[in-house]
Design an enzyme around this catalytic site. Structure first.
Site, PDB file in Angstrom:
ATOM      1  CB  CYS B 169      -0.964  -0.035   1.177  1.00  0.00           C
ATOM      2  SG  CYS B 169      -1.922  -1.560   1.154  1.00  0.00           S
ATOM      3  CG  HIS B 310      -1.829   4.479   5.275  1.00  0.00           C
ATOM      4  ND1 HIS B 310      -1.764   4.243   3.917  1.00  0.00           N
ATOM      5  CD2 HIS B 310      -1.989   3.260   5.857  1.00  0.00           C
ATOM      6  CE1 HIS B 310      -1.880   2.935   3.693  1.00  0.00           C
ATOM      7  NE2 HIS B 310      -2.027   2.323   4.850  1.00  0.00           N
ATOM      8  CD  GLU B 321      -1.584   8.142   8.961  1.00  0.00           C
ATOM      9  OE1 GLU B 321      -2.607   7.417   8.874  1.00  0.00           O
ATOM     10  OE2 GLU B 321      -1.134   8.812   8.007  1.00  0.00           O
ATOM     11  CE  LYS B 342      -5.496   4.329   2.069  1.00  0.00           C
ATOM     12  NZ  LYS B 342      -4.540   5.402   2.439  1.00  0.00           N
ATOM     13  CG  HIS B 347      -6.399   0.775   1.384  1.00  0.00           C
ATOM     14  ND1 HIS B 347      -5.464   1.390   0.556  1.00  0.00           N
ATOM     15  CD2 HIS B 347      -5.691   0.196   2.386  1.00  0.00           C
ATOM     16  CE1 HIS B 347      -4.256   1.186   1.048  1.00  0.00           C
ATOM     17  NE2 HIS B 347      -4.360   0.470   2.151  1.00  0.00           N
ATOM     18  CG  PHE B 407      -0.090  -6.022   4.466  1.00  0.00           C
ATOM     19  CD1 PHE B 407      -0.630  -5.202   5.446  1.00  0.00           C
ATOM     20  CD2 PHE B 407      -0.880  -7.049   3.965  1.00  0.00           C
ATOM     21  CE1 PHE B 407      -1.927  -5.405   5.926  1.00  0.00           C
ATOM     22  CE2 PHE B 407      -2.176  -7.260   4.426  1.00  0.00           C
ATOM     23  CZ  PHE B 407      -2.696  -6.435   5.400  1.00  0.00           C
TER      24      PHE B 407
END
Lengths: 82, 419
Positions: B169, B310, B321, B342, B347, B407
């Protein structure tokens, strides 16, 4: 068993779909590579599509000799199962 | 070091398949989430996602605009989205008529997080059912992640660096950051940079569902599913699409009178070195990524007006975050705005960082911060920061920060400013 005219139509439909060409360009003498913009992998895929559509088996050595739309129609006419 | 600016934009998103439509819908606080149409997802972990809409829809995507019919038949959706977004960007930049000499110095860095998952799934089923002789001869190059860059370079004759990032991502942000460095280091003068994804398919939803990453509680109203920082958030909503920018060396862009959207002034990268899917418990990777980008930018922390987070709507990630932003920015968080788009488009995985960088640029152009949808009950840690709940907010925006985390514990941050 499909007649020649029906085979021609079904082959043309597959060629139009796979190669993204206009139906008018798909003439019997049209070469897949020189006239219809195919590359060697496109022909592998087209031959697979012909096999699925008509229930025929087209061995590699025969597939190599199919270079035009007319070649494909002739091979399918001669080899399709009754 | 040579300066790098953005001179073209391209978007394919669940809220519109061109830049202005997507942005208008983002600012209008619309949601792109709905029940999945690609397959029957009734018995899956979740049955909703943010799909790119079909042609004929009010803001649908018509692949025939820029992608040849033959290519469409051979490649996975992420490549189709990527080619179209790249085409939009190069058209927007006015660079369709570059000379051969210019095209030697123009390249592509367009990646994806996962790549051709739908095609891998479907051709595997063909293999199992009919054997190896029925697998498509286009199977491999229709699924490979670097084939957006490959296809785009062929279509537009771009003979410079041909690159593709694969960092889950973080892909979109890394793609832009890496490409900007290629221009700064004089490897190229022009780069098409961005990311794409198209993984809404049975194995994709099942896989992320089994990883416990997806929102599952909002089948009755999917538009409520993506809710970053809200107390009821329960995972991300899968999106799809692409974002591509044209990056250009500043002097060249100025000389040709190009429209300059923004300058890329900071890029930070880090690894969590902690866990394959869970973020570091102290947000240390996120912190160091932002810190590096800010240091490179030369800006004071007080100069960042807007952060596109994010913010995926997962229980752990959003808080960590925010904590990292709070630690880095200190009292400056009181004057900036931070939101997660998002919440509106889901996403986009490998496309996210690029699409969100474009939203950052548009936020600077129009002096408006896009909203965080569904932020009805913010977590208690959210006090003291403007997360732009529910509605877009007009404000001064001269410099922006964009975060992407993936990830594997991979983090990327970009800082851009108006020129």
């Amino acid at each position: 068993m499909a007649n020649q005219e029906e085979i021609t139509q079904r082959v043309a439909a597959l060629v139009v779909d796979h190669l993204g060409v206009d139906a008018g360009e798909v003439k019997p003498e049209a070469s897949f590579i020189d006239d219809l913009g195919a590359d060697s992998l496109d022909i592998v895929e087209l031959v697979m599509a012909f096999e699925e559509e008509f229930g025929v088996e087209i061995p590699d050595d025969a597939a190599e000799k199919i270079t035009t739309v007319g070649d494909a129609v002739s091979y399918i006419s001669e080899h399709q199962e009754g | 070091m040579r300066r790098v600016v953005v001179t073209g934009l391209g978007l394919v998103t669940p809220l519109g398949a061109d830049v202005e439509t997507a942005w208008k819908n983002i600012i209008a606080a619309k949601s792109g989430a709905a029940a999945i149409t690609r397959f029957d997802a009734t018995d899956f972990h979740t049955n909703y996602a943010c799909e790119v809409k079909a042609p004929g829809h009010e803001y649908g995507f018509d692949p025939n605009l820029r992608v040849d019919h033959k290519v469409q038949r051979q490649v996975d959706p992420f490549i189709i989205f990527g080619i179209d977004a790249a085409g939009q960007a190069i058209e927007d930049a006015g660079l369709l008529d570059m000379t051969e000499e210019e095209r030697f110095r123009a390249g592509c860095s367009i990646g994806a997080g996962i790549g051709g998952l739908p095609g891998i799934e479907s051709e595997s089923l063909v293999l199992a059912a009919k054997g190896p002789k029925r697998v498509s001869p286009h199977f491999v190059h229709g699924r490979l992640i670097n084939l957006i860059s490959g296809q785009v370079s062929i279509k537009y004759g771009l003979m410079g660096p041909n690159h593709a990032v694969v960092t889950a991502c973080s892909t979109g942000a890394h793609s832009i950051g890496d490409a900007a460095r290629m221009i700064a280091m004089d490897d190229a003068d022009v780069m098409l940079a961005g990311g794409a994804e198209g993984a809404i398919c049975p194995i994709g939803i099942a896989g992320f569902g089994q990883a416990r990453a997806l929102s599952t509680n909002f089948r009755d109203d999917p538009t409520k599913g993506s809710r970053p920082w809200d107390q009821d958030r329960d995972g991300f909503v899968m999106g799809e699409g692409a974002g591509v920018v044209v990056l250009e060396e500043y002097e060249r862009a100025k000389k040709r009178g190009a429209k300059i959207y923004a300058e890329v002034i900071g890029y930070g990268l880090s690894g969590d070195a902690y866990h394959v899917t869970a973020p570091h418990p102290e947000g240390s990777g996120a912190f160091r990524s932002m810190q590096m980008a800010m240091k490179k930018s030369g800006l004071d922390l007080s100069e960042i007006d807007y952060i596109n987070a994010h913010g995926t709507s997962t229980p752990l990630g959003d808080e960590l975050e925010l904590g990292a932003v709070r630690r880095l920015f200190g009292n400056n968080i009181e004057t900036l705005s931070m939101s997660s788009t998002k919440s509106a488009i889901g996403h986009l995985l490998g496309g996210a960082g690029a699409v969100e960088s474009i939203f950052c640029i548009l936020a600077m152009r129009d002096q408006i911060a896009p909203p965080t949808l569904n932020l009805d009950n913010p977590s208690e840690n959210c006090a003291g920061i403007d997360l732009v709940p529910h509605q877009a907010k007009e404000r001064k925006i001269k410099a922006v920060l964009n975060n992407s985390f993936g990830f594997g514990g991979t983090n990327a941050s970009l800082v851009m400013k108006a020129v």
